[in-house]
Scaffold this motif. Structure first.
Motif, PDB file in Angstrom:
ATOM      1  N   ALA B  76      12.530 -11.004  -3.669  1.00 28.37           N
ATOM      2  CA  ALA B  76      11.211 -10.558  -3.209  1.00 28.37           C
ATOM      3  C   ALA B  76      10.105 -11.157  -4.076  1.00 28.37           C
ATOM      4  O   ALA B  76       8.984 -11.352  -3.619  1.00 28.37           O
ATOM      5  N   MET B  99      19.816  -5.029   4.449  1.00 29.49           N
ATOM      6  CA  MET B  99      18.439  -4.879   3.970  1.00 29.49           C
ATOM      7  C   MET B  99      17.806  -6.246   3.710  1.00 29.49           C
ATOM      8  O   MET B  99      16.666  -6.506   4.117  1.00 29.49           O
ATOM      9  N   MET B 103      14.589  -7.665   5.485  1.00 28.08           N
ATOM     10  CA  MET B 103      13.405  -8.034   4.700  1.00 28.08           C
ATOM     11  C   MET B 103      13.177  -9.538   4.685  1.00 28.08           C
ATOM     12  O   MET B 103      12.144  -9.994   4.241  1.00 28.08           O
ATOM     13  N   VAL B 225       6.266 -10.774  -3.671  1.00 24.57           N
ATOM     14  CA  VAL B 225       5.714  -9.467  -4.032  1.00 24.57           C
ATOM     15  C   VAL B 225       5.100  -9.582  -5.425  1.00 24.57           C
ATOM     16  O   VAL B 225       5.664 -10.249  -6.301  1.00 24.57           O
ATOM     17  N   GLY B 226       3.971  -8.942  -5.601  1.00 26.79           N
ATOM     18  CA  GLY B 226       3.282  -9.038  -6.891  1.00 26.79           C
ATOM     19  C   GLY B 226       2.200 -10.091  -6.883  1.00 26.79           C
ATOM     20  O   GLY B 226       1.501 -10.260  -7.883  1.00 26.79           O
ATOM     21  N   HIS B 230      -2.760 -11.679  -2.237  1.00 25.86           N
ATOM     22  CA  HIS B 230      -2.621 -10.895  -0.999  1.00 25.86           C
ATOM     23  C   HIS B 230      -1.628  -9.769  -1.199  1.00 25.86           C
ATOM     24  O   HIS B 230      -0.683  -9.882  -1.982  1.00 25.86           O
ATOM     25  N   GLN B 231      -1.835  -8.726  -0.429  1.00 23.49           N
ATOM     26  CA  GLN B 231      -0.840  -7.648  -0.381  1.00 23.49           C
ATOM     27  C   GLN B 231       0.417  -8.156   0.338  1.00 23.49           C
ATOM     28  O   GLN B 231       0.313  -8.884   1.338  1.00 23.49           O
ATOM     29  N   VAL B 232       1.565  -7.773  -0.161  1.00 26.85           N
ATOM     30  CA  VAL B 232       2.839  -8.118   0.478  1.00 26.85           C
ATOM     31  C   VAL B 232       3.586  -6.832   0.789  1.00 26.85           C
ATOM     32  O   VAL B 232       3.770  -5.984  -0.087  1.00 26.85           O
ATOM     33  N   ARG B 233       4.006  -6.715   2.053  1.00 29.35           N
ATOM     34  CA  ARG B 233       4.806  -5.545   2.453  1.00 29.35           C
ATOM     35  C   ARG B 233       6.164  -6.021   2.938  1.00 29.35           C
ATOM     36  O   ARG B 233       6.249  -6.901   3.802  1.00 29.35           O
ATOM     37  N   LEU B 234       7.207  -5.446   2.394  1.00 27.60           N
ATOM     38  CA  LEU B 234       8.566  -5.716   2.847  1.00 27.60           C
ATOM     39  C   LEU B 234       9.220  -4.393   3.188  1.00 27.60           C
ATOM     40  O   LEU B 234       8.989  -3.382   2.524  1.00 27.60           O
ATOM     41  N   THR B 235      10.050  -4.401   4.209  1.00 22.30           N
ATOM     42  CA  THR B 235      10.712  -3.148   4.563  1.00 22.30           C
ATOM     43  C   THR B 235      12.049  -3.396   5.231  1.00 22.30           C
ATOM     44  O   THR B 235      12.243  -4.389   5.931  1.00 22.30           O
ATOM     45  N   ALA B 236      12.966  -2.457   4.982  1.00 22.00           N
ATOM     46  CA  ALA B 236      14.281  -2.506   5.614  1.00 22.00           C
ATOM     47  C   ALA B 236      14.284  -1.789   6.957  1.00 22.00           C
ATOM     48  O   ALA B 236      15.251  -1.890   7.714  1.00 22.00           O
ATOM     49  N   SER B 237      13.234  -1.057   7.247  1.00 23.58           N
ATOM     50  CA  SER B 237      13.166  -0.323   8.517  1.00 23.58           C
ATOM     51  C   SER B 237      12.569  -1.209   9.602  1.00 23.58           C
ATOM     52  O   SER B 237      11.903  -2.207   9.315  1.00 23.58           O
ATOM     53  N   ILE B 244       5.022  -2.954   8.622  1.00 28.47           N
ATOM     54  CA  ILE B 244       4.795  -1.526   8.764  1.00 28.47           C
ATOM     55  C   ILE B 244       5.854  -0.954   9.707  1.00 28.47           C
ATOM     56  O   ILE B 244       6.102  -1.507  10.788  1.00 28.47           O
ATOM     57  N   HIS B 245       6.464   0.145   9.284  1.00 27.45           N
ATOM     58  CA  HIS B 245       7.476   0.807  10.100  1.00 27.45           C
ATOM     59  C   HIS B 245       6.896   1.120  11.479  1.00 27.45           C
ATOM     60  O   HIS B 245       5.813   1.693  11.589  1.00 27.45           O
TER      61      HIS B 245
END
Lengths: 423, 380
Positions: B76, B99, B103, B225-226, B230-237, B244-245
């Motif tokens: 990530a 996951m 991701m 990430v970090g 820019h903002q970074v969003r990662l998700t397993a859902s 975003i879920h």
């Protein structure tokens, strides 16, 4: 509630849920610390608390149930010290990933773990967790949980966490979050809260203070002596794995077919190193070679067997139906090779003279492998005898290879590997 | 491509005894993999030992799940992590592999097959995990699975695995075996082609970063990430393009489907196989991993005896390249040789129903021999 860290004021939690308070206090703490949203990585676990990602303006990473802590640890180990990694987990996730918590605390990853301890698994219907206190009622234990609840703070503190603190999920506890996030290394903050849907309804009249007191859970702040946080440290001594001593083709062989050899002895008696010298010598003689080692997982005791194949042509398949030559230097080796020897219909078995002659259709020759230079040179001695008898390639090739090997420092190679035996 | 390098002048050669583990790790490191996460399991031990010697960064994990979660964190943040395992460890990694798939985190898992089921025989070889690997991602999603069939492949496919993981933003499995990784052979190291690590590009735009907004090849750009930009969003859902879920929203469902089609759309990039067809042959021998070596011998022997026969050695095992389907369909007889009981590659290629003219040569606890393969080709 909108600000630098929370973009959406509508939180995804039930009315009265303590998770909302954790979020508000986190935002306040981050503001107090003067951080930028892009300085913060929020890693969330499975559970109602994990629905919060979209509200935060920080980096957000949403993982698996019980696994947010090692995921956060991996992120923290990769980032520079100025970045702050916060992991939100529930008491259920803490139970599932307890080993992760202990490991992360022990290694001192630079992570702040905030446990939303509402004393049950809320998202799945209110099952008890390891941290559910004795007597606390949930939908699946309406008579109260039997047995003790876990004291996460003390467990994780015992594992070496820099800071472990338990607070009640009431009012302003942003100072506790700020303290945890500001510090270097692993922090755990356990927030005791109520789940309005499955906790409060089933435990009417019991306050958080009562529950904590009756469970013997102190609202304490535990610390360990400062230690450097765990980060990935680049190494400088990463030389190529291909910097190997090359083999010069200084000899020739008249071998005209593929032969297989089994060299069997005891652990610690140089079987594998002798086989490697033999293999390298065969390559030096222009042959194609394969070598496999077989030994028990307890490498210091029992048999040690090397299987070699030699061919004047490139070898593809690396297993023979039966070996052409079996060299046995010890009782351990004989025991392992017994079934193979009994199935041999041809070929040559070279056996140390101390061993009983097994039943086999192979030709058998008994020789002294162990006596000339001791057990540690027995395999090399047997290899030399094979070459003296069958001239698969020049013995001089093995002598040259053995002369260069670090494994023969205490062996008189010239005498042991002379073209003809002197005694 | 034979297991030995092309003949070279003796003066140009660098002959050594090497095992597949050494070539895999060296190739991975040269190709740009930078972090080795070790978890002790036989017969991946050599990979672990070499990985800790060779990689720029290495960390010893206490267990398989921790290993994959750490790797996900490293990935990530823009690193390219590698681990090595065998069946028992891979089984425990499956949820975390899902996951990483969800991701879209580049990483490599080198799976050293050994004899199962369960703990089985840790020091005995096998080819029994193809179907496990095939079904590892819930929903049957495709992801790249490569398999070396000789030492040259260990070098080439390890490099390809790194390139594919970064190019596809995906976990990649290098499926191999105890025999391939631990048996030493004479080998000319000077014959190995040079490896130049590809420059890895990250999102450089000014617009807010959407971690799952795909390019034409269905692969989204990557930003660690970090990031301070820019903002970074990662998700397993299940999620939308921003990470975003989003439950069953059309955008989220399209994203979930994309994860599968991403591997399929780019399959040509990482398709590798050997095909050796002989005019007049009505039989195709198909074998993978070290059994391909036995198959090569069998085919050579058959041809020397006047029997026409063809050979297919798949190296990209999953998803199944269309050329395999086209090739096997041209032969009335197909013999699939592999070191397992149920014919896993055979089932991957032909399904449970099989097909007339398809036979398997199978063994457990020992290697399939060239004679067995030749006999299967000769039998009617």
């Amino acid at each position: 509630m909108t600000g630098r860290f929370i973009a959406n004021p509508v939180l995804p939690f039930c009315g009265g849920c303590g998770h909302g308070l954790v979020v508000r206090n986190t935002e306040k703490a981050l503001e107090q610390l003067g951080l930028s949203p892009l300085d913060v990585v929020l890693v969330t676990d499975i559970g109602c608390h994990g629905l919060i990602d979209s509200n935060f303006t920080t980096h957000t990473v949403h993982g698996l149930h019980g696994r947010a802590v090692p995921l956060a640890a991996g992120i923290a180990a990769s980032l520079p010290a100025g970045k702050k990694v916060i992991a939100y987990i529930g008491d259920g996730g803490a139970a599932i990933g307890l080993q992760h918590l202990m490991e992360a605390a022990h290694r001192n990853f630079d992570v702040t773990v905030i446990v939303h301890n509402n004393m049950l698994y809320g998202m799945t219907g209110g099952q008890p967790s390891s941290s559910t206190p004795c007597g606390f009622r949930t939908p699946t234990c309406p008579d109260g949980k039997e047995g003790r609840g876990a004291d996460l703070c003390r467990w994780v503190h015992a594992a070496g966490a820099m800071r472990c603190r338990r607070v009640l999920g009431k009012g302003d506890f942003s100072e506790a979050i700020a303290e945890a996030v500001a510090g270097s290394g692993f922090s755990l903050l356990e927030v005791i809260e109520y789940c309005p849907s499955y906790g409060a309804k089933h435990n009417p009249g019991r306050s958080l203070d009562d529950i904590v007191r009756e469970a013997g859970l102190a609202l304490e702040n535990l610390t360990n002596p400062p230690a450097p946080p765990c980060r990935l440290a680049p190494k400088t001594d990463t030389g190529s794995l291909l910097d190997l001593e090359p083999i010069s083709r200084e000899f020739t062989s008249e071998l005209d077919r593929c032969v297989s050899i089994m060299l069997a002895g005891s652990a610690g008696e140089g079987v594998q190193s002798a086989a490697e010298m033999f293999a390298r010598a065969a390559v030096a003689a222009g042959l194609s070679v394969t070598k496999k080692g077989t030994y028990p997982v307890t490498v210091g005791i029992g048999y040690s067997v090397a299987e070699l194949m030699l061919s004047p042509r490139p070898i593809q398949h690396t297993a023979a139906d039966a070996p052409d030559f079996v060299l046995v230097t010890s009782a351990d080796g004989l025991k392992y090779c017994g079934p193979v020897i009994s199935r041999m219909r041809s070929g040559h078995l070279l056996l140390d003279s101390s061993l009983a002659n097994p039943a086999t259709a192979a030709r058998v020759t008994q020789l002294d492998f162990r006596k000339p230079s001791g057990p540690r040179a027995a395999a090399l001695c047997a290899s030399a005898e094979l070459l003296r008898l069958h001239q698969l390639f020049p013995l001089a090739a093995l002598r040259a290879e053995a002369g260069r090997s670090k494994h023969t420092a205490k062996i008189d190679v010239e005498r042991l590997l002379a073209d003809s035996k002197t005694s | 491509m034979a297991s030995h390098a092309q003949p070279r002048d003796a003066s140009d050669q660098k002959l050594c005894l090497v095992d597949g583990s050494r070539l895999v790790i060296e190739s991975l490191a040269r190709a740009g993999a930078d972090t080795f996460v070790g978890y002790p399991i036989t017969p991946a031990n050599l990979l672990y030992a070499y990985g800790f010697r060779r990689f720029p960064a290495a960390l010893a994990a206490p267990d398989e799940i921790t290993a994959l979660q750490w790797m996900s964190g490293f990935s990530a943040c823009g690193r390219l992590p590698v681990t090595a395992t065998s069946f028992p460890g891979f089984a425990l990694m499956v949820e975390s592999l899902n996951m990483a798939h969800m991701m879209e985190l580049p990483m490599l898992i080198v799976l050293a097959q050994r004899l199962g089921p369960s703990t089985g025989s840790a020091t005995a070889g096998a080819q029994g995990d193809l179907q496990l690997v095939q079904g590892a991602i819930s929903g049957g999603h495709a992801y790249p699975v490569l398999c070396p069939s000789n030492l040259i492949d260990c070098w080439d496919l390890a490099q390809l695995a790194v390139e594919t993981a970064t190019r596809l933003r995906s976990p990649v499995v290098l499926l191999t075996s105890k025999e391939m990784l631990m048996t030493q052979r004479d080998f000319d190291l000077a014959s190995l082609p040079a490896i130049t690590p590809p420059a890895r590009a990250f999102y450089a735009g000014d617009e807010p970063f959407a971690a799952y907004s795909p390019a034409d090849n269905l692969v989204p750009e990557f930003l660690p990430v970090g990031s301070s930009r820019h903002q970074v969003r990662l998700t397993a859902s299940t999620h939308d393009r921003r990470g975003i879920h989003a439950h069953l929203a059309p955008e989220a469902m399209a994203n979930t489907a994309r994860l599968h089609y991403k591997a399929v759309r780019n399959l040509a990039y990482y398709t590798r196989f050997d095909i050796d067809e002989q005019a007049g042959a009505d039989t195709l021998v198909c074998a993978w991993d070290t059994t391909a070596l036995a198959a090569r011998e069998a085919v050579a022997t058959l041809r020397e005896s006047g029997r026409a026969v063809s050979l297919l050695v798949p190296k990209t095992l999953l998803p199944v390249p269309p050329v395999y389907v086209e090739t096997v369909s041209r032969y009335p007889r197909v013999v699939v040789a592999e070191e397992n009981l149920n014919g896993q590659l055979r089932q991957v290629l032909f399904g449970a129903a099989g097909r007339s003219g398809v036979t398997g040569v199978n063994a457990i606890g020992r290697m399939v021999s060239p004679a067995e393969i030749a006999a299967a080709v000769e039998s009617r």
